[in-house]
Design a protein around this motif. Structure first.
Motif, PDB file in Angstrom:
ATOM      1  N   ARG B  62      -8.928  -8.085   6.039  1.00  0.00           N
ATOM      2  CA  ARG B  62      -8.050  -9.069   5.431  1.00  0.00           C
ATOM      3  C   ARG B  62      -6.632  -8.970   5.952  1.00  0.00           C
ATOM      4  NH1 ARG B  62      -9.920  -8.873  -0.877  1.00  0.00           N
ATOM      5  NH2 ARG B  62     -12.132  -8.650  -0.440  1.00  0.00           N
ATOM      6  N   MET B  63      -5.903  -7.980   5.480  1.00  0.00           N
ATOM      7  CA  MET B  63      -4.482  -7.930   5.814  1.00  0.00           C
ATOM      8  C   MET B  63      -4.213  -6.876   6.886  1.00  0.00           C
ATOM      9  SD  MET B  63      -3.147 -10.181   3.888  1.00  0.00           S
ATOM     10  CE  MET B  63      -3.251 -11.003   2.313  1.00  0.00           C
ATOM     11  N   PRO B  64      -3.222  -7.118   7.688  1.00  0.00           N
ATOM     12  CA  PRO B  64      -2.792  -6.053   8.602  1.00  0.00           C
ATOM     13  C   PRO B  64      -2.063  -4.975   7.820  1.00  0.00           C
ATOM     14  CG  PRO B  64      -1.293  -7.902   8.738  1.00  0.00           C
ATOM     15  CD  PRO B  64      -2.391  -8.314   7.811  1.00  0.00           C
ATOM     16  N   GLY B  65      -2.016  -3.774   8.346  1.00  0.00           N
ATOM     17  CA  GLY B  65      -1.286  -2.703   7.705  1.00  0.00           C
ATOM     18  C   GLY B  65      -0.234  -2.155   8.638  1.00  0.00           C
ATOM     19  N   VAL B  66       0.761  -1.548   8.040  1.00  0.00           N
ATOM     20  CA  VAL B  66       1.810  -0.921   8.837  1.00  0.00           C
ATOM     21  C   VAL B  66       2.059   0.471   8.311  1.00  0.00           C
ATOM     22  CG1 VAL B  66       4.251  -0.970   9.463  1.00  0.00           C
ATOM     23  CG2 VAL B  66       2.951  -3.081   9.417  1.00  0.00           C
ATOM     24  N   ILE B  67       2.165   1.409   9.224  1.00  0.00           N
ATOM     25  CA  ILE B  67       2.555   2.775   8.862  1.00  0.00           C
ATOM     26  C   ILE B  67       3.775   3.123   9.689  1.00  0.00           C
ATOM     27  CG2 ILE B  67       1.871   5.209   8.898  1.00  0.00           C
ATOM     28  CD1 ILE B  67      -1.071   4.176   8.819  1.00  0.00           C
ATOM     29  N   ILE B  68       4.823   3.581   9.024  1.00  0.00           N
ATOM     30  CA  ILE B  68       6.011   3.997   9.762  1.00  0.00           C
ATOM     31  C   ILE B  68       6.049   5.515   9.807  1.00  0.00           C
ATOM     32  CG2 ILE B  68       8.534   4.003   9.843  1.00  0.00           C
ATOM     33  CD1 ILE B  68       8.536   1.237   8.718  1.00  0.00           C
ATOM     34  N   VAL B  69       6.072   6.028  11.022  1.00  0.00           N
ATOM     35  CA  VAL B  69       6.152   7.473  11.249  1.00  0.00           C
ATOM     36  C   VAL B  69       7.528   7.778  11.799  1.00  0.00           C
ATOM     37  CG1 VAL B  69       5.117   9.407  12.509  1.00  0.00           C
ATOM     38  CG2 VAL B  69       3.692   7.488  11.785  1.00  0.00           C
ATOM     39  N   ASP B  70       8.250   8.711  11.189  1.00  0.00           N
ATOM     40  CA  ASP B  70       9.595   8.992  11.695  1.00  0.00           C
ATOM     41  C   ASP B  70       9.527   9.901  12.925  1.00  0.00           C
ATOM     42  OD1 ASP B  70      10.562  11.357   9.067  1.00  0.00           O
ATOM     43  OD2 ASP B  70       9.418  11.673  10.908  1.00  0.00           O
ATOM     44  N   SER B  71      10.694  10.158  13.488  1.00  0.00           N
ATOM     45  CA  SER B  71      10.726  10.890  14.758  1.00  0.00           C
ATOM     46  C   SER B  71      10.364  12.359  14.594  1.00  0.00           C
ATOM     47  CB  SER B  71      12.095  10.731  15.429  1.00  0.00           C
ATOM     48  OG  SER B  71      13.106  11.110  14.532  1.00  0.00           O
TER      49      SER B  71
END
Lengths: 43, 102
Positions: B62-71
């Protein structure tokens, strides 16, 4: 939206991109932030 | 997203897209759309399943997902996109990265 304050480490995975270049997520550690976009697929 | 890619680069961020499409289909799309950031074909859904399970993110399909990984390699945000389009709102992602950079 879920914010993760505990800062759990991202799972490390290997990949090969559309240019045939291989890498791993850990390549970016110490260098850049990474925005992982999990697509649901093209048409 | 493609036009705003420079804004991510300015913020020391990389975008990596992972797709259940085949390498051939994805490469074709990447070339046609001239997408500047890496795209990873994952037709066996190895990476997608691992990430989706990890974050209980994806009602997959259904929906796209986003994961933010820091440096530092730490996960900072995860969410579904708000629409069925490919990529969630750029401004929101940029704002999140700004917080990491501050």
């Amino acid at each position: 939206m879920v914010s993760h304050s505990t800062g759990a480490q991202a799972p490390q995975f290997d990949f090969v991109d559309t240019n045939g270049v291989s890498g791993r997520l850990s390549d970016y550690a110490g260098k850049k932030h990474v925005v992982l976009v999990l697509m649901r697929g093209l048409w | 997203m493609r036009q705003d890619y420079a804004k991510f680069v300015d913020r020391n961020a990389e975008i990596i897209a992972i797709s259940p499409d085949s390498a051939e289909k994805l490469r074709d799309h990447w070339n046609k759309q001239q997408i500047p950031y890496p795209g990873i074909p994952d037709p066996d859904k190895q990476i997608l399943d691992e990430l989706g399970q990890e974050f209980k993110l994806l009602k997959f399909g259904r929906m796209p997902g986003v994961i933010i990984v820091d440096s530092q390699g730490a996960i900072r945000h995860s969410h579904y996109g708000n629409n069925a389009g490919d990529i969630p709102e750029t401004d929101m992602l940029l704002a999140l990265i700004d917080k990491l950079e501050s």
